[in-house]
Write an enzyme that holds these catalytic residues in place. Structure first.
Site, PDB file in Angstrom:
ATOM      1  N   SER A  13       0.859  -1.183   0.000  1.00 19.64           N
ATOM      2  CA  SER A  13       0.000   0.000   0.000  1.00 19.64           C
ATOM      3  C   SER A  13       0.889   1.225   0.000  1.00 19.64           C
ATOM      4  CB  SER A  13      -0.917   0.000   1.235  1.00 19.64           C
ATOM      5  OG  SER A  13      -1.816   1.080   1.199  1.00 19.64           O
ATOM      6  N   GLU A  14       0.649   2.159  -0.916  1.00 15.88           N
ATOM      7  CA  GLU A  14       1.597   3.262  -1.114  1.00 15.88           C
ATOM      8  C   GLU A  14       1.742   4.191   0.066  1.00 15.88           C
ATOM      9  OE1 GLU A  14      -1.930   4.455  -3.915  1.00 15.88           O
ATOM     10  OE2 GLU A  14      -1.011   2.609  -3.205  1.00 15.88           O
ATOM     11  N   ASN A  15       0.830   4.112   1.040  1.00 23.25           N
ATOM     12  CA  ASN A  15       0.999   4.951   2.231  1.00 23.25           C
ATOM     13  C   ASN A  15       1.962   4.341   3.241  1.00 23.25           C
ATOM     14  OD1 ASN A  15      -1.153   2.997   2.648  1.00 23.25           O
ATOM     15  ND2 ASN A  15      -1.510   3.974   4.622  1.00 23.25           N
TER      16      ASN A  15
END
Length: 562
Positions: free
Chosen positions: A387-389
């Site tokens: 997940s890019e976060n």
């Protein structure tokens, strides 16, 4: 050997004394090791090169200030602890560039934001705020400052569902500079590292490269300012955009634990932008959920060293959850609902998308339909969801009693971590993405073209959400397979699979496979052609042609989707 007398001769700049020592061997001299000499309360070290033969004696000339046990006392240092958030932000000036950490409402400096709001637009205004997004309208984050008229410009990657900010932007009350999420993180990281600019593949052949995304409108909806065109350069046959560093005057962040020296520990996904922003600002203020004494944090647990922190305040606002999502407890009390036609279509897309995920793959899943794919994996098959976060190893939605506000996905929803998971900041996350370390990325789409162009972030004049991390996710299609999972037609009945995208593109010639509720297409990105390889049950090729704007070939071994 017999002892000899070594005389240390006194002069105006040296001190000397006579000390009996044993004659050193030639081997000791060849090593050139210092010779310790003790005189009273001081230990002096003379180097053999300074030994002179004078009338049969060896003389050492030693500076009287070379070394002393009596070290000067360090002046008392000013404490980094401030009594209140209001005091800590009282000297922030109007017109400052404010770096605001957090992702959605996760990890935001809510105590400091509340203090900034209390100053009011008369005392603090015309701020340029840099953040991944602007919080949630009426609930928290920078939305509290934009609604209060204290921010003049936002530099961000995603507006999301913040309708108030979108209206302010479209009516000229606030400027918005859209920046791809990974580029935003890297610009901030570069500023903190003393790097003025860098080249990135993200945004090539898009409005970002052209500087054509409107940054400010007037009250009548006319564009009065656009973004800046990017300098481009070709490396290894690919275009790269030059992006400049993004420093700030003040950074505000939240940490789980901070000691009085400023060393910070962040929990899970709260670290997304926090360490980067603290390093990039002239003044960094952290609100701490727990303030502890120096030495209470193990050095191995420090996420951000205290050198980057200037002020510390006690957090008084609770952590917030933007979107609370949970999974059923399995106790049989859940009401089972019959799936509607729309959900059946979505499940068909997700079931086919799951076949793109091989055992052991590292994958990134966009919001919406792509997130359903893992639920259709066969038993025993494991994939690592990125997940890019800042998550590698994302799990399912939590049970109601497992909800943690510090663990969210890229859609700002609560989530869980699987055994073996890792969390990290946004710069590291997008290093995985741009560097091609992710095997497959599955994204939604507004449009996708026959040549593999993807448009999924903007409908000019209607939908303005921002690109988020999508441009970064498609920036390395030769190493990360890009799959689009979307319904075949839009709500107005128009085809999403088009010959040429009419909407602003997220990436050019990046998509390799298109999966819809009606069909599966393989894209030849070099030739710019489509081939129909699978068709939904009960449909004929002619049905697909009628709903598809793009021309396509039909595979000889056309299959039926499951």
């Amino acid at each position: 050997m017999a002892s000899v007398t070594r005389a240390l001769r006194r002069s105006s700049s040296t001190s000397s004394t006579t000390i009996p020592v044993s004659v050193l061997s030639a081997q000791a001299y060849s090593r050139q090791s210092p010779i310790p000499l003790r005189t009273g309360q001081r230990t002096l070290r003379a180097h053999p090169k300074q030994i002179l033969n004078i009338n049969g004696t060896r003389s050492f000339s030693i500076s009287r200030h070379w070394r002393s046990v009596e070290l000067p006392e360090a002046p008392p240092r000013k404490s980094k602890i401030w009594s209140s958030a209001d005091d800590a932000v009282a000297d922030i000036e109007s017109g400052s560039v404010l770096l605001s950490a957090g992702f959605g409402l996760c990890g935001i400096a809510s105590t400091l934001i509340a203090a900034l709001r209390r100053r009011g637009p008369e005392s603090l205004h015309s701020l340029t705020a840099v953040s991944n997004n602007a919080g949630a309208e009426g609930r928290g984050g920078l939305a509290l400052l934009t609604e209060n008229g204290q921010i003049d410009r936002m530099i961000m990657s995603y507006l999301g569902s913040n309708k108030i900010l979108e209206k302010q932007y479209l009516t000229g009350k606030i400027a918005v500079e859209l920046c791809p999420q990974g580029t935003l993180a890297e610009r901030i990281r570069a500023a903190g590292s003393g790097i003025p600019a860098f080249f990135t593949p993200t945004g090539g052949h898009t409005l970002v490269q052209e500087g054509a995304i409107p940054a400010r409108y007037d009250a009548d909806g006319n564009v009065v300012e656009y973004g800046k065109p990017r300098e481009t350069r070709i490396f290894n046959g690919r275009p790269f955009l030059m992006e400049t560093a993004l420093p700030g005057d003040v950074a505000i962040l939240r940490a789980w634990k901070v000691d009085k020296a400023g060393n910070c520990v962040f929990r899970y996904t709260t670290k997304s932008f926090a360490p980067l922003m603290a390093k990039a600002a002239k003044l960094a203020i952290v609100e701490a959920e727990n303030i502890v004494e120096i030495g209470e944090i193990d050095p191995n647990d420090v996420d951000l060293p205290g050198i980057f922190i200037d002020r510390i305040v006690q957090a008084t606002e609770p952590s917030q959850i933007e979107i609370k999502k949970t999974r059923p407890t399995g106790d049989g009390k859940e009401v089972k609902s019959t799936k509607g036609e729309a959900q059946v279509r979505r499940d068909r897309i997700a079931r086919r998308a799951a076949k793109e995920l091989k055992d052991g793959f590292y994958v990134n899943l966009g919001v919406g339909i792509p997130t359903l794919a893992p639920s259709f994996l066969p038993p025993g098959q494991q994939v690592w969801i990125q997940s890019e976060n800042g998550i590698l190893g994302m799990g399912d939605y939590p049970l109601p009693d497992e909800v943690d506000p510090d663990i969210i996905n890229a859609g700002k929803e609560t989530t869980t971590l699987v055994p073996g998971a890792a969390t990290f900041d946004s710069s590291e996350s997008f290093s995985m993405i741009r560097g091609g370390h992710v095997d497959v990325s599955i994204l939604g789409a507004l449009q996708v073209s026959a040549s593999g162009d993807l448009a999924n972030y903007m409908i000019p004049g209607k939908v303005f959400k921002g690109m988020g991390g999508a441009m970064d996710l498609v920036s390395n299609p030769d190493n990360t397979k890009i799959v689009v999972a979307t319904e075949h037609v839009a709500k107005d009945g128009t085809s999403k699979v088009v010959q040429t995208c009419s909407l602003p593109v997220t990436g050019a010639r990046v998509v390799s496979t298109i999966i819809t509720d009606m069909a599966v297409f393989e894209v030849d990105r070099k030739k710019g052609t489509l081939t129909l390889t699978e068709i939904a049950p009960g449909l004929e090729v002619e049905d697909v042609k009628q709903k598809t704007d793009a021309t396509f070939d039909v595979a000889n071994d056309l299959k039926v989707m499951e």
